[in-house]
Design an enzyme around this catalytic site. Structure first.
Site, PDB file in Angstrom:
ATOM      1  N   HIS A  26       0.853  -1.193   0.000  1.00 47.19           N
ATOM      2  CA  HIS A  26       0.000   0.000   0.000  1.00 47.19           C
ATOM      3  C   HIS A  26       0.891   1.246   0.000  1.00 47.19           C
ATOM      4  CE1 HIS A  26      -2.605   3.098   1.841  1.00 47.19           C
ATOM      5  NE2 HIS A  26      -3.615   2.432   1.297  1.00 47.19           N
ATOM      6  N   PRO A  27       0.422   2.380  -0.515  1.00 43.82           N
ATOM      7  CA  PRO A  27       1.284   3.562  -0.628  1.00 43.82           C
ATOM      8  C   PRO A  27       1.936   4.050   0.659  1.00 43.82           C
ATOM      9  CG  PRO A  27      -0.621   3.851  -2.025  1.00 43.82           C
ATOM     10  CD  PRO A  27      -0.838   2.567  -1.269  1.00 43.82           C
ATOM     11  N   VAL A  28       1.325   3.838   1.839  1.00 40.89           N
ATOM     12  CA  VAL A  28       1.981   4.321   3.056  1.00 40.89           C
ATOM     13  C   VAL A  28       2.971   3.312   3.630  1.00 40.89           C
ATOM     14  CG1 VAL A  28       0.067   5.825   3.704  1.00 40.89           C
ATOM     15  CG2 VAL A  28       0.148   3.501   4.607  1.00 40.89           C
ATOM     16  N   LYS A  29       3.087   2.135   3.002  1.00 43.67           N
ATOM     17  CA  LYS A  29       4.014   1.119   3.508  1.00 43.67           C
ATOM     18  C   LYS A  29       5.453   1.429   3.069  1.00 43.67           C
ATOM     19  CE  LYS A  29       0.918  -1.531   5.572  1.00 43.67           C
ATOM     20  NZ  LYS A  29      -0.392  -1.043   5.120  1.00 43.67           N
ATOM     21  N   ILE A  30       6.359   0.498   3.354  1.00 38.86           N
ATOM     22  CA  ILE A  30       7.789   0.740   3.128  1.00 38.86           C
ATOM     23  C   ILE A  30       8.085   0.948   1.643  1.00 38.86           C
ATOM     24  CG2 ILE A  30      10.120  -0.084   3.608  1.00 38.86           C
ATOM     25  CD1 ILE A  30       8.367   0.281   6.105  1.00 38.86           C
TER      26      ILE A  30
END
Length: 392
Positions: free
Chosen positions: A185-189
């Site tokens: 997901h975009p907020v992941k690493i």
């Protein structure tokens, strides 16, 4: 507004996606296997199955381990609802193991007690899903030892932890689990815009993961039940789902893997800076970091000295009003209305509830500046001091 997390997209990332747009294959082409190979090589694991989300990966992981109606699955209450929903999708029963509030991770001591009781009542889980909260691996060696003693399977929900390490080995190598799940997901690493992956060292599990990902269909010659009618032949052998990742997403993910170490190193530097900024505060305590873990730092979470829900709420509201989008990870899953309708009640995991009322997630992403970090820390300390004085 300073967000709590966001993606980092380079021109190379954009070029990789555009290249796919100009190719004959937008989906079911060569980029998905390329992405799977990049992640499996990084994690030193045998097999990877890319999916359109980590939720999908969790679901097919449960299916691949044979989770079905009335089986029992346990997980952490300190996670996003997908960690438990995946079991419910299979018709299983779900329960929760309390956390260590100092790390946010599943408590091995609580797990031991719950397993001993479950053995007496014949309610042992078929699968345990430990969650590597905020990027720090759970104590997987101890959990694996308990799995061997009590006979349950393990799915690591490492959605927060790609790029992290446990006992000097990469998270995702499945040394202490049957399957490990990542989120992109975009907020992941790293990100593939949306996407997930299920990793395993078991070839039979890998075949099931890939089958359930794509409608329950296989065209693998060695897996067919009947003799093939021709080169077009395929068989639906299970009731699967359309959980495939597109080549567009995979191209972005493959490109991002090349910067994974860079991203995690930067996140660790930012976390260490936060640690220093809060070192003299008696009211703010960062989550404890275990020595045998290299944290991927998807999130940077602190706990405040108060568990007063009203003070907690006002703190988050005030920080957001001052341009700091802090957040809270997570509301204990069983407190959600849907889970309450299943019979769960407050107090089920007291450690998770105490943690919830004192936890605040601060902005953390590779492009976060030291100036913004200083502003976050100073504003947090000043706001908390003011609110505590007002509440007395």
């Amino acid at each position: 507004m300073i967000p709590y997390g966001k993606q980092v997209i380079s021109q190379q990332d954009i070029d990789a996606v555009v290249e796919v747009l100009n190719s004959p294959w937008l989906t079911q082409g060569p980029k998905v296997p390329e992405f799977e190979n990049a992640v499996t090589q990084y994690c030193q694991v045998q097999y990877g199955t890319a999916t359109n989300s980590a939720t999908s990966a969790l679901h097919v992981a449960c299916l691949a381990l044979g989770v079905t109606h009335n089986d029992i699955v346990w997980t952490s209450p300190n996670s996003f609802v997908a960690s438990s929903n995946c079991a419910l999708y299979c018709g299983a029963k779900i329960d929760f193991v309390d956390i260590d509030p100092t790390t946010g991770n599943l408590s091995v001591d609580a797990l031991k007690l719950k397993l001993a009781h479950a053995k007496q009542t014949n309610t042992l889980p078929k699968v345990l899903i430990p969650v590597h909260f905020a990027g720090q691996s759970c104590d997987m060696k101890s959990i694996s030892t308990l799995a061997q003693e009590y006979g349950f399977k393990i799915i690591e929900d490492a959605s927060h932890a790609v790029g992290g390490k446990y006992l000097d080995d990469p998270v995702g190598n499945c040394r202490y689990s049957d399957i490990c799940i990542f989120s992109f997901h975009p907020v992941k690493i790293i990100t593939s815009a949306e996407g997930g992956m299920a990793l395993t060292n078991d070839s039979a599990i890998n075949a099931k993961l890939k089958m359930y990902r794509s409608h329950g269909i296989t065209a693998e010659q060695g897996l067919l039940h009947n003799e093939a009618d021709g080169p077009w032949y395929y068989e639906q052998q299970a009731l699967g789902f359309n959980y495939r990742m597109t080549d567009l997403h995979a191209a972005l993910g493959t490109q991002q893997v090349q910067r994974l170490d860079e991203f995690v190193e930067k996140r660790n530097q930012l976390a260490q800076n936060y640690d220093q900024l809060f070192a003299q505060s008696e009211d703010i305590t960062p989550l404890r970091q275990n020595e045998d873990v290299y944290n991927a730092y998807h999130l940077y979470v602190i706990r405040i000295s108060s568990t007063n829900p009203e003070l907690h709420k006002r703190l988050v509201e005030t920080l957001r009003a001052q341009g700091i989008f802090c957040h809270v990870h997570y509301i204990p899953i069983y407190l959600q209305p849907y889970y309450q309708s299943l019979g769960f009640k407050p107090g089920h995991c007291q450690g998770a509830e105490d943690y919830y009322h004192s936890a605040v997630t601060l902005p953390l992403f590779p492009e976060l500046s030291e100036i913004d970090q200083d502003y976050v820390a100073t504003t947090l300390i000043e706001t908390l001091t003011t609110l505590k004085a007002q509440s007395q």
